[in-house]
Design a protein around this motif. Sequence first.
Motif, PDB file in Angstrom:
ATOM      1  N   MET A   1      -2.572   3.930  10.205  1.00 25.25           N
ATOM      2  CA  MET A   1      -3.738   4.028   9.327  1.00 25.25           C
ATOM      3  C   MET A   1      -3.879   2.743   8.517  1.00 25.25           C
ATOM      4  N   ALA A   2      -5.103   2.334   8.167  1.00 22.60           N
ATOM      5  CA  ALA A   2      -5.331   1.142   7.370  1.00 22.60           C
ATOM      6  C   ALA A   2      -4.807   1.351   5.964  1.00 22.60           C
ATOM      7  N   ILE A   3      -4.416   0.230   5.322  1.00 20.80           N
ATOM      8  CA  ILE A   3      -3.864   0.301   3.959  1.00 20.80           C
ATOM      9  C   ILE A   3      -4.884   0.919   3.016  1.00 20.80           C
ATOM     10  N   ALA A   4      -6.152   0.540   3.176  1.00 22.84           N
ATOM     11  CA  ALA A   4      -7.191   1.070   2.277  1.00 22.84           C
ATOM     12  C   ALA A   4      -7.249   2.586   2.337  1.00 22.84           C
ATOM     13  N   GLY A   5      -7.019   3.139   3.505  1.00 25.12           N
ATOM     14  CA  GLY A   5      -7.033   4.599   3.647  1.00 25.12           C
ATOM     15  C   GLY A   5      -5.902   5.249   2.886  1.00 25.12           C
ATOM     16  N   LEU A   6      -4.698   4.695   2.990  1.00 23.37           N
ATOM     17  CA  LEU A   6      -3.561   5.242   2.246  1.00 23.37           C
ATOM     18  C   LEU A   6      -3.787   5.144   0.742  1.00 23.37           C
ATOM     19  N   VAL A   7      -4.360   4.028   0.287  1.00 21.03           N
ATOM     20  CA  VAL A   7      -4.631   3.859  -1.144  1.00 21.03           C
ATOM     21  C   VAL A   7      -5.583   4.934  -1.626  1.00 21.03           C
ATOM     22  N   LEU A   8      -6.636   5.211  -0.824  1.00 20.90           N
ATOM     23  CA  LEU A   8      -7.584   6.250  -1.206  1.00 20.90           C
ATOM     24  C   LEU A   8      -6.913   7.607  -1.291  1.00 20.90           C
ATOM     25  N   VAL A   9      -6.043   7.901  -0.299  1.00 16.09           N
ATOM     26  CA  VAL A   9      -5.309   9.169  -0.322  1.00 16.09           C
ATOM     27  C   VAL A   9      -4.464   9.263  -1.581  1.00 16.09           C
ATOM     28  N   LEU A  10      -3.791   8.167  -1.900  1.00 19.07           N
ATOM     29  CA  LEU A  10      -2.908   8.150  -3.068  1.00 19.07           C
ATOM     30  C   LEU A  10      -3.700   8.359  -4.345  1.00 19.07           C
ATOM     31  N   LEU A  11      -4.871   7.713  -4.477  1.00 25.26           N
ATOM     32  CA  LEU A  11      -5.696   7.889  -5.668  1.00 25.26           C
ATOM     33  C   LEU A  11      -6.139   9.329  -5.816  1.00 25.26           C
ATOM     34  N   VAL A  12      -6.526   9.936  -4.721  1.00 28.71           N
ATOM     35  CA  VAL A  12      -6.942  11.349  -4.773  1.00 28.71           C
ATOM     36  C   VAL A  12      -5.788  12.233  -5.241  1.00 28.71           C
ATOM     37  N   ALA A  13      -4.586  11.957  -4.651  1.00 33.31           N
ATOM     38  CA  ALA A  13      -3.428  12.775  -5.017  1.00 33.31           C
ATOM     39  C   ALA A  13      -3.093  12.635  -6.499  1.00 33.31           C
ATOM     40  N   GLY A 125      12.730  10.837  14.743  1.00 36.84           N
ATOM     41  CA  GLY A 125      12.155  10.026  13.685  1.00 36.84           C
ATOM     42  C   GLY A 125      10.878   9.352  14.111  1.00 36.84           C
ATOM     43  N   PHE A 126      10.207   8.741  13.125  1.00 33.54           N
ATOM     44  CA  PHE A 126       8.994   7.998  13.425  1.00 33.54           C
ATOM     45  C   PHE A 126       8.794   6.931  12.356  1.00 33.54           C
ATOM     46  N   PRO A 127       8.188   5.809  12.722  1.00 36.89           N
ATOM     47  CA  PRO A 127       7.878   4.777  11.731  1.00 36.89           C
ATOM     48  C   PRO A 127       6.708   5.230  10.870  1.00 36.89           C
ATOM     49  N   ALA A 128       6.780   4.889   9.596  1.00 38.92           N
ATOM     50  CA  ALA A 128       5.745   5.339   8.666  1.00 38.92           C
ATOM     51  C   ALA A 128       5.286   4.181   7.798  1.00 38.92           C
ATOM     52  N   ASP A 129       3.988   4.206   7.500  1.00 37.77           N
ATOM     53  CA  ASP A 129       3.408   3.279   6.523  1.00 37.77           C
ATOM     54  C   ASP A 129       3.308   4.053   5.216  1.00 37.77           C
ATOM     55  N   MET A 130       3.934   3.553   4.120  1.00 37.40           N
ATOM     56  CA  MET A 130       4.056   4.320   2.881  1.00 37.40           C
ATOM     57  C   MET A 130       3.556   3.507   1.692  1.00 37.40           C
ATOM     58  N   ILE A 131       2.863   4.215   0.775  1.00 37.41           N
ATOM     59  CA  ILE A 131       2.524   3.662  -0.539  1.00 37.41           C
ATOM     60  C   ILE A 131       3.124   4.601  -1.582  1.00 37.41           C
ATOM     61  N   VAL A 132       3.958   4.041  -2.470  1.00 38.98           N
ATOM     62  CA  VAL A 132       4.624   4.817  -3.525  1.00 38.98           C
ATOM     63  C   VAL A 132       4.095   4.323  -4.872  1.00 38.98           C
ATOM     64  N   PHE A 148       1.919   8.771   3.002  1.00 43.86           N
ATOM     65  CA  PHE A 148       2.446   8.131   4.206  1.00 43.86           C
ATOM     66  C   PHE A 148       1.683   8.593   5.442  1.00 43.86           C
ATOM     67  N   SER A 149       1.758   7.753   6.504  1.00 43.84           N
ATOM     68  CA  SER A 149       1.125   8.098   7.787  1.00 43.84           C
ATOM     69  C   SER A 149       2.040   7.670   8.924  1.00 43.84           C
ATOM     70  N   ASP A 150       1.944   8.401  10.036  1.00 46.12           N
ATOM     71  CA  ASP A 150       2.727   8.088  11.237  1.00 46.12           C
ATOM     72  C   ASP A 150       2.069   6.910  11.958  1.00 46.12           C
ATOM     73  N   ILE A 151       2.807   5.819  12.113  1.00 49.36           N
ATOM     74  CA  ILE A 151       2.243   4.608  12.761  1.00 49.36           C
ATOM     75  C   ILE A 151       2.909   4.357  14.117  1.00 49.36           C
ATOM     76  N   SER A 152       3.377   5.442  14.745  1.00 46.94           N
ATOM     77  CA  SER A 152       4.042   5.280  16.048  1.00 46.94           C
ATOM     78  C   SER A 152       3.127   4.625  17.068  1.00 46.94           C
ATOM     79  N   GLU A 153       1.871   5.085  17.159  1.00 44.12           N
ATOM     80  CA  GLU A 153       0.950   4.530  18.147  1.00 44.12           C
ATOM     81  C   GLU A 153       0.668   3.062  17.855  1.00 44.12           C
ATOM     82  N   ARG A 154       0.496   2.756  16.547  1.00 39.20           N
ATOM     83  CA  ARG A 154       0.237   1.361  16.197  1.00 39.20           C
ATOM     84  C   ARG A 154       1.416   0.475  16.550  1.00 39.20           C
TER      85      ARG A 154
END
Length: 734
Positions: A1-13, A125-132, A148-154
């Motif tokens: 997933m794009a970084i901007a998408g994770l940031v938006l998810v984090l802001l909502v949370a 396991g799986f690789p993940a893109d994470m914003i904390v 976080f999102s699963d970035i296995s395909e990427r």
Amino acid sequence: MAIAGLVLVLLVAVMVLYSSNRQLRSQGNRLAAGESRQRAVFAALGEGVYGTNADFECTFVNPAALKMLGFTQEEVIGRDPHTLFHYQCADGQPCAREESSVFQTVRDGRTRHEEGWLLRKDGTGFPADMIVTPMVEAGHVTGAVVAFSDISERKAAEAQLRQLSLAVDQSPESIVITDLDGRIKYVNQACVNKSGYSRVELLGANPRVFQSGRTPPETYRKMWDTVTSGQIWRGELINRNKHGHEYTELATLAPVRDHNGRISHFLALKQDISELKHAEAEVHRLANYDRLTELPNRSLLMDRLAQTLASSSRHPQRSALILCNIDRFKILNEARGQASGDLLLKAVARRLDTLVRESDTVARLGADEFAILLQNLDPEQGSASRSAFSVAEKIHLALRHPFTLDQDVVNITASIGITLWPEDAVPRIGSNASARDTPQEILRRADTALHKAKRAGGNQSAFFEAGMGEVAQLRFHLERELREGIPAGQLRLFLQPQVDAEGQIVGFEALVRWQHPGRGLLLPNAFIPVAEESDLIVEIGVWVLTETCELIAREKARGRPLRIAVNISPRHFKEAHFVPWVRDLIAATGIDGHSLTMEVTEGLMIDNFDDVIARMSALQELGIHFSVDDFGTGYSSLSYLKRLPIHELKIDKGFIQDAPTDPEDAALVETILNVAKDLGLTVVAEGVETAEQAAFLNSRARAVHQGHFYGRPEPAEAWLERTATLSSMRVTAD
């Protein structure tokens, strides 16, 4: 997933969490409503989200996170996510809780974005893109929220892209990508090495930087017209590197389309074929030019005769062929030695070359015999004859002047034979009045006139007289009799063995004979030229191929597999229904296509090259092998030869016969053997008639031999009776 998408998810949370906390503190009676909204928002998110307090206990987790990790909410809430999810660093190695991004964020209050590794409940396991991000209340960090999102395909795509990038950059072929304006956007290392330019110099430049100026402008126009119209272009380009060195490349240019199907770039793949072109030029030189005098040889003379004949059928002009033979050259050569003889031949060649026009040809046919082709003389026979005779007189006069050879003075004379064509009335443009003239027939007439001059004592010229040319009438009758003889069953199938270096039979060549009711058994050279001038060559081809397949089928039924080579005429091969007919013949006889080799000449490749490849490929799918017959005497380009689906080259017997003693023929044979080796092709040498010829070949390569030394052509049944057990048969010399 794009970084901007994770940031938006984090802001909502974070917003939801803050909102829930405020509602819990100020509106206890609305607790249920707040929790409901929180669950609804988290449930709608497709990325994983969870939160911890300052003690690193999980306080909330959304369904997407539970689904990705394989846990239930009861198994996660109140637990330390680090020990539960088993955090691992980006390189896949375990790391302590104090190294985790959640721990560090809670301690220093800084948001972190990183890639890590999460383990599911089942141990995978799986690789993940994470914003904390930290949760801050009243200036104090009270916990952290992790999106976080699963970035296995990427990751898989990136790995595949890296592999592709390495393959492209390490490809031995030069690769260039340009935009629509022709600016270079990418070059691989092979292109950098070949061109001598650095990547910095090439990126943004125009591909014209590679041009040498020797590729015809029409080639570039056709190339760009082809690729800009969305098609693929293939051809040869003569380029030059940064240091001025020229090289030839076989290039393939193709348009690159974006996801909307529009052309966005152009891709060029280029293979350096300089060595092949050099080998091709060397084969051409050895096959078409005399090494001693550097004049055209017999092969090139016959080619130019054919071109002159084609031209004379369209234009009302006559041409002449003059044969010049040095009188008593053998005596001089034996008396003064071969070195002096060679010097004389070179001097004669230079002198003859000064007597003709640029459009004419002076050739050496062999030993002490030269030929002069005079093109486009006067249309009127008398005037053309006088012009040819005038050149002959100039030759006599030029040769009367003494030759100085290493301080020795030599005087010579020569006998000259002359023939003109067309023989009869001047043809109208587009007519077929000269159809009976062939290069072989013209050379025969000139040779007949030459022998007439020699019999008269030499040092004179003689014309070929029309009365001496009764062959035309003979051929007319021969064609009529052959047309009746084929359906009457007068053709006979003969076989000649092909053996390996140890004398083991590896196959046969099918040959045809004509059992003429009045003239007896006729060899191919007595009737095949007549057949080639008419449609009879196709009828003969049908008969030979059918008889061969039926013979293979009969021997297969007896448990004796055969491999037989069959000559296929260009006219027969280019018949519209040739491929389907062969397919039906193989099916009808039930033979294995691998038992059949089709011998084709280089002349087949001249026209409609792509169509020839398509037909050969279709027949190859049936298992049929292809052999290029009389290799070295025709026109084929080595750079295209490698594109043909062929399996072997067959060296013409004219080169084999003198190879052990003639350096020129030896060099040509060795060149062909090397070319075949480089292209992974088998070589068949025909015309092996002596032990010396066989030894010459065996000392240089493992070639297949064919010739009288191992076996003469005999009726098919006679050969098969003799070789009752082919698998153990070892032939001996006749």
